[in-house]
Design a protein around this motif. Structure first.
Motif, PDB file in Angstrom:
ATOM      1  N   UNK A 118     -10.405 -15.515  -5.393  1.00 27.08           N
ATOM      2  CA  UNK A 118      -9.298 -14.698  -5.580  1.00 27.08           C
ATOM      3  C   UNK A 118      -7.906 -15.535  -6.010  1.00 27.08           C
ATOM      4  N   UNK A 119      -7.689 -16.449  -4.945  1.00 31.08           N
ATOM      5  CA  UNK A 119      -6.401 -17.106  -5.213  1.00 31.08           C
ATOM      6  C   UNK A 119      -6.517 -18.244  -6.515  1.00 31.08           C
ATOM      7  N   UNK A 278      -5.662  -6.168 -19.256  1.00 29.53           N
ATOM      8  CA  UNK A 278      -6.454  -5.004 -19.083  1.00 29.53           C
ATOM      9  C   UNK A 278      -6.859  -4.849 -17.437  1.00 29.53           C
ATOM     10  N   UNK A 279      -6.596  -6.245 -16.800  1.00 30.18           N
ATOM     11  CA  UNK A 279      -7.186  -6.381 -15.428  1.00 30.18           C
ATOM     12  C   UNK A 279      -8.569  -6.656 -15.222  1.00 30.18           C
ATOM     13  N   UNK A 285     -11.774  -6.465  -6.507  1.00 26.12           N
ATOM     14  CA  UNK A 285     -10.153  -6.087  -6.904  1.00 26.12           C
ATOM     15  C   UNK A 285     -10.162  -6.095  -8.352  1.00 26.12           C
ATOM     16  N   UNK A 286      -9.450  -5.266  -9.018  1.00 27.45           N
ATOM     17  CA  UNK A 286      -9.098  -5.302 -10.381  1.00 27.45           C
ATOM     18  C   UNK A 286      -7.619  -6.060 -10.543  1.00 27.45           C
ATOM     19  N   UNK A 287      -7.732  -7.304 -11.122  1.00 32.47           N
ATOM     20  CA  UNK A 287      -6.855  -8.346 -11.221  1.00 32.47           C
ATOM     21  C   UNK A 287      -5.982  -8.388 -12.400  1.00 32.47           C
ATOM     22  N   UNK A 292      -2.681  -6.813  -8.026  1.00 28.70           N
ATOM     23  CA  UNK A 292      -4.430  -6.531  -7.929  1.00 28.70           C
ATOM     24  C   UNK A 292      -4.460  -5.306  -7.143  1.00 28.70           C
ATOM     25  N   UNK A 293      -5.521  -4.523  -7.358  1.00 34.80           N
ATOM     26  CA  UNK A 293      -5.746  -3.104  -6.763  1.00 34.80           C
ATOM     27  C   UNK A 293      -7.109  -3.329  -6.276  1.00 34.80           C
TER      28      UNK A 293
END
Length: 354
Positions: A118-119, A278-279, A285-287, A292-293
Motif C-alpha cells: 500500500x505504501x 474514484x479511489x 482499502x479504497x485508496x 484511504x478508507x
C-alpha cells in the motif's frame, strides 16, 4: 541463468527437517497433533528423513473445510508431518527465488506484505498523478489525473497447471529428486490420489509456488511490456498510468500472455480500468489521493464478528487473550487508513478492557 543441483541432500538433512518442524509448530504448540508428534520427536523426524531419502514418502490426503471471511473459501489442511516437509522445501527454495522475484511482488515474502504494498501504491499514485495534479475545472482535491488497471486472475489457485509449474521450476532447479518431491506435494488432493490442476489454499507451499508460477507474468510485464508502475499481491495486481488507452492495451496483452503461457486468465468482472480520483480498491482499502478508507465489506464483517464476540465473551472457554490479539491486529490494520472515527465509534478500546 544460474541453476542449482544437489539440493535434495540438504533438504533431507536432519538439521533442515528439525528447523522445518520448529516453523511448522509455530503458534500451534498446544495442539494435540503437535504434542503427539513431539512425544517421539527424534524417531518421527528420523522416519520422515528415511522416507524422503529413499523416495517412499507419500503425503496424506488433505482435509477440506469451508471458511467465510466474508468471501467463501475452500481451505485445505495437511497432516503435521506433511507440513514439516512443506517447510523443508521452502527452506531450500526461498533463498534461491528471492534473488529472482521482482521487487514489487509483496505476498508471502520476508520484509514485504500488505502495508508495504500500500505504501508503494501511494508512491506510484503520486508519480502518475504528477503529485496530485487536479483535473481541470474541478475544485475537489481528490479529482486527480491518472488511471489504474485493477486486475484479478480468475480462480487462480484452482487453475494452476502442475506441468507448467514444474517446467518453470526446472529452469532453476536441476535436481531431479527435488523436483520429484515437489510433484508429490502439489499433486495430492482432498480425496486422495493425484490432481494435475490447482493448488490447495492453506498449504504453505501453495503460497510460495503461487509467486513462482507468476514469475513469468512479472517478467513479461516488467521487461517485455516495460511497465514501470506495477504491483502484485498474489493474483491481485495494479498498473498505474497517465493514459486509459495504454492501460487497455496492456490489459489485452497481459490476458493473452496468461492464456497462451500459463493457462489462466483475468477475471473480466474484477479487472477494470478506474480513474485514480474514484479511489482504487486494493488490499482491503479504497485508496484515494489524500486518504484511504477500509472497504465496506471489511468493516461489515468485523462488526458482525464483534457482536458475536460480545455475546460469548463471558464464556469461560473463550481465549480472551487471543481474542484481544485479533482485535488489536484489526485495529493496527485499520489505522493504516483514515479510521480514527470508525475505531472510536466501535468503542474498541473499552472492549479490550474485558
Amino acid at each position: 541463468m544460474q541453476t542449482y543441483n544437489d539440493l535434495y541432500d540438504r533438504l533431507c538433512s536432519y538439521e533442515n527437517l528439525f528447523l522445518a518442524y520448529k516453523k511448522a509448530r509455530k503458534s500451534k504448540t498446544k495442539k494435540d497433533y503437535v504434542l503427539k508428534f513431539e512425544k517421539n520427536l527424534n524417531d518421527n523426524l528420523k522416519l520422515l528423513q528415511f522416507e524422503l531419502i529413499n523416495k517412499i514418502y507419500k503425503p496424506k490426503k488433505l482435509k477440506l473445510f469451508i471458511i467465510r471471511d466474508p468471501k467463501t473459501r475452500k481451505i485445505c489442511k495437511s497432516k503435521f508431518r506433511d507440513r514439516i516437509v512443506h517447510h523443508a522445501i521452502v527452506n531450500i527454495l526461498e533463498p534461491i527465488y528471492e534473488k529472482i522475484f521482482i521487487y514489487d511482488s509483496y505476498a508471502s515474502r520476508k520484509d514485504k506484505g500488505q502495508h508495504k504494498a500500500l505504501k508503494r501504491f501511494d508512491e506510484f499514485k503520486r508519480k502518475v498523478s504528477l503529485n496530485g495534479k487536479k483535473l481541470k475545472g474541478i475544485k475537489d482535491n481528490n479529482y486527480i489525473c491518472g488511471y489504474c488497471l485493477k486486475a484479478d486472475i480468475k480462480k487462480y489457485f484452482d487453475n494452476v497447471d502442475h506441468k507448467i509449474l514444474i517446467n518453470i521450476i526446472k529452469k532453476k532447479i536441476k535436481d531431479n529428486n527435488f523436483v520429484w518431491l515437489i510433484g508429490q506435494v502439489i499433486n495430492v488432493k482432498t480425496g486422495g490420489g493425484d490432481s494435475k490442476i490447482g493448488m490447495p489454499l492453506g498449504n504453505y507451499t501453495s503460497q510460495f509456488f503461487a509467486n513462482v508460477y507468476l514469475i513469468e507474468l512479472d517478467y513479461f510485464i516488467k521487461y517485455k511490456l516495460k511497465i514501470k508502475y506495477y504491483i502484485r499481491y498474489v493474483d491481485d495486481f495494479v498498473i498505474l498510468h497517465n493514459y486509459k488507452l495504454i492501460l487497455e492495451f496492456y490489459k489485452q496483452e497481459i490476458n493473452n500472455f496468461l492464456k497462451d503461457n500459463l493457462k489462466i486468465e483475468l477475471h473480466e468482472d474484477k479487472s477494470k480500468i478506474i480513474p485514480l480520483h474514484k479511489g482504487i480498491k486494493f488490499l482491503g482499502f479504497r485508496n484515494f489521493y489524500y486518504y484511504k478508507l477500509l472497504k465496506k465489506s471489511n468493516v461489515s464483517q468485523f462488526k458482525t464478528n464483534l457482536r458475536l464476540w460480545q455475546k460469548i465473551l463471558e464464556d469461560c472457554n473463550l481465549d480472551k487473550e487471543k481474542l484481544k490479539a485479533r482485535i488489536q491486529g484489526w485495529m493496527a490494520h485499520a489505522n493504516r487508513g483514515n479510521s480514527y472515527n470508525l475505531i472510536k465509534n466501535l468503542n474498541l478500546k473499552s472492549f479490550l478492557k474485558y
